[in-house]
Design a protein around this motif. Structure first.
Motif, PDB file in Angstrom:
ATOM      1  N   THR A  91      84.636  24.488  41.255  1.00  0.00           N
ATOM      2  CA  THR A  91      84.724  24.488  42.712  1.00  0.00           C
ATOM      3  C   THR A  91      83.398  24.902  43.347  1.00  0.00           C
ATOM      4  OG1 THR A  91      87.023  25.219  42.441  1.00  0.00           O
ATOM      5  CG2 THR A  91      86.146  25.175  44.668  1.00  0.00           C
ATOM      6  N   ARG A 116      80.468  22.293  44.817  1.00  0.00           N
ATOM      7  CA  ARG A 116      80.176  22.444  46.252  1.00  0.00           C
ATOM      8  C   ARG A 116      78.671  22.679  46.458  1.00  0.00           C
ATOM      9  NH1 ARG A 116      83.434  23.911  50.448  1.00  0.00           N
ATOM     10  NH2 ARG A 116      85.045  24.659  49.013  1.00  0.00           N
ATOM     11  N   PRO A 139      82.105  14.487  55.907  1.00  0.00           N
ATOM     12  CA  PRO A 139      81.712  14.506  57.319  1.00  0.00           C
ATOM     13  C   PRO A 139      80.406  13.760  57.594  1.00  0.00           C
ATOM     14  CG  PRO A 139      82.405  16.700  56.625  1.00  0.00           C
ATOM     15  CD  PRO A 139      82.261  15.862  55.383  1.00  0.00           C
ATOM     16  N   GLU A 180      84.552  18.117  51.288  1.00  0.00           N
ATOM     17  CA  GLU A 180      84.329  18.963  52.465  1.00  0.00           C
ATOM     18  C   GLU A 180      82.866  18.966  52.897  1.00  0.00           C
ATOM     19  OE1 GLU A 180      85.842  22.798  51.479  1.00  0.00           O
ATOM     20  OE2 GLU A 180      87.943  22.187  51.594  1.00  0.00           O
ATOM     21  N   GLN A 207      88.039  18.247  46.525  1.00  0.00           N
ATOM     22  CA  GLN A 207      88.069  18.802  47.876  1.00  0.00           C
ATOM     23  C   GLN A 207      86.769  19.519  48.211  1.00  0.00           C
ATOM     24  OE1 GLN A 207      91.600  20.990  49.046  1.00  0.00           O
ATOM     25  NE2 GLN A 207      92.871  19.837  47.622  1.00  0.00           N
ATOM     26  N   ALA A 208      86.228  20.260  47.236  1.00  0.00           N
ATOM     27  CA  ALA A 208      84.979  20.987  47.464  1.00  0.00           C
ATOM     28  C   ALA A 208      83.840  20.027  47.800  1.00  0.00           C
ATOM     29  CB  ALA A 208      84.631  21.819  46.236  1.00  0.00           C
TER      30      ALA A 208
END
Length: 399
Positions: free
Chosen positions: A19, A23, A67, A63, A59-60
């Motif tokens: 994670t 990220r 965007p 995110e 998800q990490a």
């Protein structure tokens, strides 16, 4: 050997390698490619792909990148890149569909990322001595302790950072012993910290003490499993052990915050030596590199607090790691829940036992800490990949 700031990282769970590392990699790639990217493609390999969904790897990454531009995640658990099992390739495509940028990087544990062939270091080298036996000899010759060596190498700023680390650790314990309900992920695992905390009050002094240690370790590990804010010590998967021991001793024995910070420095030094000379990545060496190293760190911290000599502190840490040799990493469904959470509670208690055992001795013993680190590294390389965070063997294979 780099700063212990790189060992004690503050961030979100549930996994430092699955994670926090991805990220960090996504943020680095976004910084260099955002201006030329119309879309992103990220390919995950090996153990990172095998258990990435359970660890929220996608998800990490999303995110950070989604965007900026549409992002696709590709999963290839069957492909293991030679440098490390936690490999990932980032690609940025321009508006005309051409490849604008590509970058292959590896998440090597503790939130660190490196490129192939790089040294596994995220910062400048601060420590001239990288083996405990050499540091111990220096301390014995000068009449100093491990935490003083950390202060000499890191400079006075390290104490402010460790104060922040300690604050986050305490907050994780306090949130965790208040929280109730089922952890996310689909296994239906209920939080147990509050139950252990309440039940501990009903026992005599000795059993109450042990029950509280369990509760504090469960609290932090459950916070991690739910994506809460924790400190890697040395990883997310083992983040409950050091805080549990220090929080318990701080409250039950009245050790001051200054002494707790010194204990954190000592623990960080031992963890750093393992990270530099071997690994703290469960995907690379199994859970011995996570829970085993955390147990060693906590044992060293406890021994320091109780006035152990540098030899007794080393012996405590050696036992904490030695008696976790060969521990596999086999998370059920790839989640940092079963058996990870219980392992944190159990190892926290074992850390206190290691301290007590060493306290009865003069610190002399047959196999030193550095040798155990060498054995751990070799053992980790010899363990089949099924038992190193792939969620394909061991407990993870039980239906």
């Amino acid at each position: 050997m780099e700063s212990i700031r790189q060992l004690y990282k503050i961030g979100q769970g549930p996994s430092s390698s699955h994670t926090m590392g991805p990220r960090n990699a996504a943020e680095t790639f976004a910084a260099r490619s955002a201006s030329k990217a119309a879309r992103f493609e990220v390919t995950l390999y090996g153990a990172l792909a095998a258990t990435g969904r359970g660890h929220l790897t996608d998800q990490a990454i999303l995110e950070v990148l989604a965007p900026i531009a549409p992002t696709e995640i590709l999963w290839h658990p069957e492909i293991v890149l030679p440098f490390h099992t936690n490999g990932m390739t980032f690609k940025a495509f321009s508006a005309d569909g051409s490849l604008a940028d590509t970058w292959t990087v590896y998440s090597v544990g503790g939130g660190d990322i490196v490129e192939e062939g790089q040294q596994r270091s995220s910062g400048p080298s601060l420590y001239p001595l990288t083996k405990i036996k050499d540091i111990q000899a220096k301390c014995e010759a000068e009449g100093t302790s491990y935490w003083e060596y950390v202060g000499q190498c890191e400079g006075p700023g390290i104490w402010d950072y460790l104060a922040e680390v300690w604050q986050v650790m305490q907050q994780a314990v306090q949130r965790g012993i208040e929280a109730e309900g089922v952890l996310p992920g689909g296994l239906g695992v209920r939080r147990k910290a509050v139950s252990y905390y309440v039940h501990a009050e009903g026992y005599n002094k000795s059993l109450k003490s042990r029950g509280l240690v369990y509760a504090y370790a469960l609290a932090v590990s459950e916070e991690n499993a739910s994506g809460g804010r924790i400190v890697t010590a040395p990883t997310c998967g083992s983040c409950g052990i050091v805080p549990a021991v220090l929080y318990h001793l701080h409250h039950s024995k009245g050790f001051s915050e200054q002494r707790i910070l010194r204990a954190l420095a000592t623990a960080g030094l031992f963890g750093n030596v393992v990270k530099y000379n071997a690994s703290v990545s469960g995907a690379e060496v199994g859970c011995q590199g996570e829970v085993g190293v955390a147990c060693a760190m906590a044992a060293a911290a406890a021994s320091q607090l109780f006035g152990g000599t540098v030899a007794q502190i080393e012996y405590s840490a050696e036992m904490g790691l030695e008696h976790h040799l060969g521990l596999t990493c086999d998370p059920v469904c790839g989640l940092v829940q079963i058996p990870c959470i219980e392992r944190n509670a159990y190892a926290a208690a074992r850390a206190l036992d290691a301290n007590l055992y060493a306290a009865f001795s003069d610190g002399r013993h047959s196999v030193d800490f550095d040798r155990i680190v060498e054995v751990m590294k070799q053992t980790g390389h010899d363990i089949p990949s099924l038992y190193k965070e792939t969620a394909l063997g061991g407990l993870a294979a039980i239906k």
